[in-house]
Design an enzyme around this catalytic site. Structure first.
Site, PDB file in Angstrom:
ATOM      1  N   THR A 181      30.433  -8.908 -67.602  1.00 12.21           N
ATOM      2  CA  THR A 181      31.006  -8.052 -66.563  1.00 12.21           C
ATOM      3  C   THR A 181      31.143  -8.801 -65.243  1.00 12.21           C
ATOM      4  O   THR A 181      32.147  -8.647 -64.535  1.00 12.21           O
ATOM      5  CB  THR A 181      30.163  -6.768 -66.382  1.00 12.21           C
ATOM      6  OG1 THR A 181      30.066  -6.115 -67.654  1.00 12.21           O
ATOM      7  CG2 THR A 181      30.807  -5.815 -65.399  1.00 12.21           C
ATOM      8  N   CYS A 182      30.184  -9.644 -64.918  1.00 14.88           N
ATOM      9  CA  CYS A 182      30.255 -10.425 -63.671  1.00 14.88           C
ATOM     10  C   CYS A 182      31.425 -11.403 -63.719  1.00 14.88           C
ATOM     11  O   CYS A 182      32.102 -11.615 -62.712  1.00 14.88           O
ATOM     12  CB  CYS A 182      28.946 -11.161 -63.427  1.00 14.88           C
ATOM     13  SG  CYS A 182      27.559 -10.034 -63.137  1.00 14.88           S
TER      14      CYS A 182
END
Length: 152
Positions: free
Chosen positions: A44-45
């Protein structure tokens, strides 16, 4: 008590991926997107950082500077930047001063496991150093759109 729009952004000083000291005062007279994310090179980052990368020219055109912040060290940030060709700096907050000042360090739960970590949050700071917007429900795939006020 969470930091809210309309409040002055907490002053900070931290090292970027190259060891340069970066301060909030460096952005006086400029708009700043200060985004806090949990960990370099996690799914997600990475999606979030790449969305900002892909829309970086538009953000710059609209007058924004972009800084990412996590508790990863400078070496990790440099590797993340090179791997994904990120055009903006990442600040290393290994001493947790920024995450504490911006109140984004807290209890998280993942797969039933509770732990302390960065709560993904973005602060849009105006030219005078005042927080214009706090984005707490970050959409990694459309983060630039959230900052610029539009959705996909």
């Amino acid at each position: 008590m969470a930091i809210e729009a309309g409040e002055p952004a907490p002053a900070f000083s931290a090292k970027d991926q190259d060891g340069n000291e970066v301060k909030l005062s460096d952005f006086k007279g400029k708009k700043l997107v200060l985004y806090f994310y949990p960990k370099d090179d996690t799914p997600t980052c990475t999606t979030q950082a790449c969305n900002l990368r892909d829309n970086y020219d538009l953000l710059i055109k609209k007058g924004y500077s972009v800084l990412g912040v996590s508790v990863d060290d400078q070496k990790s940030h440099l590797k993340f930047i090179k791997k994904h060709n990120l055009p903006f700096s990442l600040l290393s907050d290994t001493d947790h001063k920024m995450v504490e000042a911006y109140q984004v360090w807290g209890e998280k739960t993942n797969f039933g496991h509770t732990y302390m970590g960065i709560i993904r949050t973005t602060f849009v700071i105006n030219e005078e150093g005042v927080i214009e917007e706090v984005i707490q429900k970050v959409e990694a795939k459309n983060h630039a759109g959230q900052i610029l006020g539009k959705t996909e």
